[in-house]
Design a protein around this motif. Structure first.
Motif, mmCIF file in Angstrom:
data_model
loop_
_atom_site.group_PDB
_atom_site.id
_atom_site.type_symbol
_atom_site.label_atom_id
_atom_site.label_comp_id
_atom_site.label_asym_id
_atom_site.label_seq_id
_atom_site.Cartn_x
_atom_site.Cartn_y
_atom_site.Cartn_z
ATOM 1 N N VAL A 92 -136.701 -13.006 24.392
ATOM 2 C CA VAL A 92 -137.059 -14.000 23.378
ATOM 3 C C VAL A 92 -135.842 -14.874 23.125
ATOM 4 N N LEU A 93 -136.057 -16.181 23.232
ATOM 5 C CA LEU A 93 -135.006 -17.153 22.949
ATOM 6 C C LEU A 93 -135.305 -17.848 21.634
ATOM 7 N N TYR A 94 -134.269 -18.091 20.867
ATOM 8 C CA TYR A 94 -134.406 -18.866 19.637
ATOM 9 C C TYR A 94 -133.130 -19.690 19.479
ATOM 10 N N GLY A 95 -133.295 -20.980 19.338
ATOM 11 C CA GLY A 95 -132.136 -21.857 19.173
ATOM 12 C C GLY A 95 -131.183 -21.785 20.355
ATOM 13 N N GLY A 96 -131.730 -21.558 21.548
ATOM 14 C CA GLY A 96 -130.899 -21.486 22.740
ATOM 15 C C GLY A 96 -130.172 -20.161 22.916
ATOM 16 N N ARG A 97 -130.458 -19.195 22.051
ATOM 17 C CA ARG A 97 -129.800 -17.888 22.129
ATOM 18 C C ARG A 97 -130.826 -16.798 22.398
ATOM 19 N N ILE A 98 -130.414 -15.782 23.115
ATOM 20 C CA ILE A 98 -131.275 -14.618 23.337
ATOM 21 C C ILE A 98 -131.235 -13.765 22.076
ATOM 22 N N VAL A 99 -132.397 -13.592 21.453
ATOM 23 C CA VAL A 99 -132.472 -12.758 20.252
ATOM 24 C C VAL A 99 -133.050 -11.376 20.559
ATOM 25 N N HIS A 100 -133.646 -11.241 21.734
ATOM 26 C CA HIS A 100 -134.144 -9.938 22.180
ATOM 27 C C HIS A 100 -134.290 -9.981 23.690
ATOM 28 N N THR A 101 -133.925 -8.897 24.328
ATOM 29 C CA THR A 101 -134.236 -8.716 25.743
ATOM 30 C C THR A 101 -134.375 -7.225 25.994
#
Length: 168
Positions: free
Chosen positions: A125-134
């Motif tokens: 999951v990406l949010y704001g260009g950052r990985i928030v979950h993998t």
């Protein structure tokens, strides 16, 4: 495979896929035979002679997958592959992707959480260009809030993850 597949009115499904094969470096005879194989893999062998402009939206997307597979790809990149499909077309399309997953690695980019709810092995999951979950799908679904309605676990997990980052 791009998000939008544009029909070429003068080409049949097989001609379209063979043309893509030729663009990917196959010689004409190989492109022609591989197009037949690729269409069979996406359950469109019976539509090989139909003009692309006469195919439904779901069938046209499957022609797009056949084009992506025509040169025996080992990785399939899909961008919003089920956008605009009705629920029945989505189910058929996801079933086809599941059958392909035995031979092809599939990377799917989507905003529709239902696309990954049942089929994904790994979710990022990406949010704001950052990985928030993998992680594996079960680890993603573990974020589902208690009491979430049946069939909405992936949506609940996604919303829960994003709420941590201040998303609506």
């Amino acid at each position: 495979m791009p998000q939008n597949i544009t029909p070429m009115p003068s080409l049949t499904a097989r001609e379209y896929v063979a043309y893509i094969g030729w663009l990917k470096g196959l010689n004409r005879p190989d492109a022609w035979s591989e197009a037949e194989r690729a269409l069979a893999r996406v359950e469109l062998a019976d539509k090989a002679g139909v003009r692309t402009s006469q195919l439904s939206g779901g069938q046209l997307r499957r022609v797009g997958v056949a084009g992506a597979l025509v040169h025996r790809a080992e990785v399939l990149l899909l961008d919003e592959p089920t956008a605009g499909m009705d629920p029945r077309q989505r189910r058929v399309f996801r079933d086809i992707l599941n059958s392909l997953a035995q031979d092809v690695q599939i990377l799917l980019s989507t905003h529709d959480i239902a696309d990954l709810a049942e089929e994904a092995d790994h979710v990022t999951v990406l949010y704001g260009g950052r990985i928030v979950h993998t992680g594996v799908a079960d680890a993603f679904l573990a974020h589902t809030p208690p009491g979430t309605a049946s069939g909405r676990a992936a949506e609940g997990a996604y919303a829960s993850l994003l709420s941590t980052y201040g998303s609506d």
